[in-house]
Enzyme design. Structure first.
Site: not given
Ligand code: PGA
Length: 244
Positions: A8-10, A93, A95, A160, A166, A205, A226-227
């Site tokens: 997930n490149w956000k 998600h 977010e 999640e 994050g 994470s 994500g990251g």
């Molecule tokens: P993260 O994000 O790996 O940076 O914690 C995961 C996500 O939000 O899908």
């Protein structure tokens, strides 16, 4: 069923960076036993899909609108993602639930629109830190599953925990084992035998150093990353852990 490793490149990366990242992932993607997916920002989906066509890496969006088309300024229809080369979409998600007020009901409508357009949805669920401190984590996740997944449901669920996204804080293997077992039970309760076959990803994470342990937990069918998906080397290291 192979594990699914989804990036997930956000909201990261201009065109050149997104394309370079896609090329980097493609370069290491052959011969892995897991399924690979990257979800770039919508504006990069078409270019990334073109780069990844003919490779084992699938492309998806990070959201879509619940309507098939219409007067919805700034939104993207599921069919547009499909047309641009996407085959998956992340929905609900945390977010989006928090920043855009998305409810379980709206997520369910989006899942229906995505499915109708031929996309496979990844539906995210997960409790906040306050819920966990208050001992409400399973109750919250149970409601999210009941509310966000239509019947029948053809897709993937991603657990999640919001406090792990994050933050560098990862859920312990025990937390993950407990929650994934609970989610499996809920899926079977709601969908019968079909609930056994629904993959449940862990996200929050996940990185090369902890991926192997998290991916080995029962009922973990892959990772939503994500990251660590923003560096091709880290993403591929997780994919290797999923293929071991
Ligand atoms: P993260 O994000 O790996 O940076 O914690 C995961 C996500 O939000 O899908």
């Amino acid at each position: 069923m192979p594990q699914l490793i989804a990036g997930n490149w956000k909201m990261h990366g201009l065109a050149a960076e997104a394309q370079a990242l896609a090329r980097g992932v493609a370069a290491g993607a052959t011969g892995l036993a897991c399924e690979l997916l990257v979800c770039p920002p919508a504006i990069h989906v078409a270019a990334v899909a073109q780069i990844l066509s003919g490779t084992p890496v699938a492309v998806g969006g990070q959201d879509c609108h619940q309507a098939l088309q219409g007067a919805h300024t700034g939104d993207i229809a599921a069919a547009m993602l499909r047309d641009a080369g996407g085959s998956w979409v992340i929905l609900g998600h945390s977010e989006r639930r928090h920043n855009h007020g998305e409810t379980d009901e709206l997520v369910r409508e989006k899942v229906l629109a995505a499915t109708e357009a031929g996309l496979t949805p990844i539906v995210c669920v997960g409790e906040t830190e306050d819920h966990r401190v208050g001992g409400q984590e399973t109750e919250i996740v149970g409601w999210q599953i009941a509310g966000s997944l239509p019947k029948p449901f053809t897709g993937v669920v991603a657990y999640e925990p919001v406090w792990a996204i994050g933050t560098g804080k990862t859920a312990t293997e025990q937390d993950v084992a407990m929650m994934h077992a609970f989610i499996r039970e809920e899926l079977v309760r709601q969908f019968g035998d079909a609930g056994q076959g629904i993959r449940i990803l862990y996200g929050g994470s996940m990185r090369p150093a902890n991926a192997a342990a998290l991916l080995a937990v029962p009922n973990v069918g892959g990772g939503l990353i994500g990251g660590a998906s923003l560096k091709a080397g880290d993403f591929l290291a997780i994919a290797k852990a999923a293929s071991a």
